[in-house]
Design an enzyme around this catalytic site. Structure first.
Site, PDB file in Angstrom:
ATOM      1  N   ALA A   1      80.406  14.283  21.108  1.00 41.78           N
ATOM      2  CA  ALA A   1      81.087  13.033  21.464  1.00 41.78           C
ATOM      3  C   ALA A   1      80.135  11.926  21.879  1.00 41.78           C
ATOM      4  O   ALA A   1      80.591  10.899  22.392  1.00 41.78           O
ATOM      5  CB  ALA A   1      82.088  13.298  22.577  1.00 41.78           C
ATOM      6  N   ALA A   2      78.849  12.087  21.656  1.00 45.37           N
ATOM      7  CA  ALA A   2      77.888  11.086  22.139  1.00 45.37           C
ATOM      8  C   ALA A   2      78.164   9.709  21.555  1.00 45.37           C
ATOM      9  O   ALA A   2      78.212   8.702  22.276  1.00 45.37           O
ATOM     10  CB  ALA A   2      76.467  11.528  21.812  1.00 45.37           C
ATOM     11  N   GLY A   3      78.345   9.633  20.237  1.00 45.24           N
ATOM     12  CA  GLY A   3      78.563   8.342  19.593  1.00 45.24           C
ATOM     13  C   GLY A   3      79.860   7.690  20.030  1.00 45.24           C
ATOM     14  O   GLY A   3      79.904   6.481  20.275  1.00 45.24           O
ATOM     15  N   ASP A   4      80.930   8.479  20.136  1.00 45.15           N
ATOM     16  CA  ASP A   4      82.214   7.919  20.545  1.00 45.15           C
ATOM     17  C   ASP A   4      82.182   7.466  21.996  1.00 45.15           C
ATOM     18  O   ASP A   4      82.778   6.442  22.353  1.00 45.15           O
ATOM     19  CB  ASP A   4      83.327   8.949  20.343  1.00 45.15           C
ATOM     20  CG  ASP A   4      83.555   9.267  18.873  1.00 45.15           C
ATOM     21  OD1 ASP A   4      83.343   8.366  18.040  1.00 45.15           O
ATOM     22  OD2 ASP A   4      83.952  10.400  18.566  1.00 45.15           O
TER      23      ASP A   4
ATOM     24  N   ASN B   1      75.342   5.371  13.368  1.00 43.91           N
ATOM     25  CA  ASN B   1      74.095   6.007  13.769  1.00 43.91           C
ATOM     26  C   ASN B   1      73.071   5.761  12.661  1.00 43.91           C
ATOM     27  O   ASN B   1      73.375   5.144  11.636  1.00 43.91           O
ATOM     28  CB  ASN B   1      74.293   7.497  14.082  1.00 43.91           C
ATOM     29  CG  ASN B   1      74.742   8.319  12.878  1.00 43.91           C
ATOM     30  OD1 ASN B   1      74.426   8.002  11.724  1.00 43.91           O
ATOM     31  ND2 ASN B   1      75.487   9.383  13.134  1.00 43.91           N
TER      32      ASN B   1
END
Length: 294
Positions: free
Chosen positions: A240-243, A180
């Site tokens: 959990a957005a990035g994953d 990010n």
């Protein structure tokens, strides 16, 4: 098939109106235990997005370990590479505020016992279309898995979180890095995301920097540069957005979508996830992603 060599944690999630500052005690309004861990989250996200997934990692011989294994299996992941070790499973203490923001403390537990891929793990990696890595396992294990993939010609996608210095031997084996904007700044010493992207491309072939509400930046050493806008939604929980983004991106890439389409697919998946609570519980299905894309 996509292999994920990574962490499995039980997330202990406290929901509060406003996160406490140092030395402050606040009263929460809800608490949940939710299976998570960056590795498990990415595995479940990729499975639900349509891929066959092999999860490689470790859990403890406690109740959390049994639940983590069952959750991954129920999602459709192959858990034959999920070993059990004596002691506690990994846990993550997560505070989520009413704006959907979060802060996280990870205690590795069984994840810390993983020193490298086993022979069976390396065989699974060699059969894969991609290997997904994060940094919640010991660095020596991450490096060994990346090098095993490199030897087999398998693309390596690295999520550099929790952010820490990356050894040259790891970077040499990474195909794509997906930080990010804060992680990108920490890795490069450059605050501006576009400049950070260029700095990352001096070390790896491809890079994606996720920018939250501002979308994502992509670059490759071949000269391609893309900016994909985020899908505008009201966030409930961004844990959990990035994953979810990485898991869905890996699926799209394995299906040979062009990079702009792949980024859009991943962005929609991430946008769906932040509208729900929890980590593994928030990742969308392939049908949901495709309906949102229409």
């Amino acid at each position: 098939m996509i292999s994920v060599f990574g962490s499995a944690n039980m997330d202990l999630v406290a929901y509060v109106s406003q996160a406490p500052r140092r030395g402050e005690t606040v009263t929460g309004h809800r608490f949940r235990t939710i299976p998570g861990g960056k590795g498990a989250n990415q595995a479940i996200a990729a499975t639900r997005a349509g891929a066959r997934v092999a999860f490689l990692g470790a859990v403890g011989d406690d109740g959390f370990g049994a639940e983590l294994r069952a959750t991954l299996k129920e999602a459709g992941a192959d858990v034959r590479g999920l070993r059990e070790v004596p002691g506690s499973s990994g846990i993550a203490h997560i505070v989520v505020d009413d704006d959907g923001g979060n802060s996280i403390i990870v205690v590795p537990g069984a994840n810390g016992a993983v020193k490298g891929p086993s022979g069976e793990d390396m065989a699974a990696i060699a059969r894969s279309d991609a290997l997904l890595l994060q940094l919640e396992l010991p660095m020596e294990a991450v490096v060994a898995a990346a090098q095993a993939a490199q030897v087999s010609g398998v693309p390596v996608v690295l999520t550099p979180a929790p952010v820490q210095p990356l050894p040259p031997e790891l970077l040499a084996a990474v195909t794509m890095i997906v930080p990010n904007e804060h992680e990108a700044a920490a890795l490069t010493g450059v605050e501006d995301p576009e400049a950070a992207l260029e700095a990352l491309l001096e070390q790896v072939e491809e890079a994606v920097i996720t920018l939250g509400e501002e979308g994502a930046l992509y670059g490759s050493r071949s000269g391609t540069r893309l900016r994909v806008p985020a899908v505008k939604v009201r966030a409930v929980d961004t844990t959990a957005a990035g994953d979810t983004f990485v898991g869905a991106l890996a699926v799209a890439r394995s299906e040979r979508l062009d990079m702009e389409e792949a980024l859009r697919f991943a962005s929609v998946a991430a946008a769906l996830s932040v509208q729900r609570e929890g980590a593994s519980t928030s990742t969308p299905t392939r049908r949901e992603i495709e309906e949102a894309l229409d």
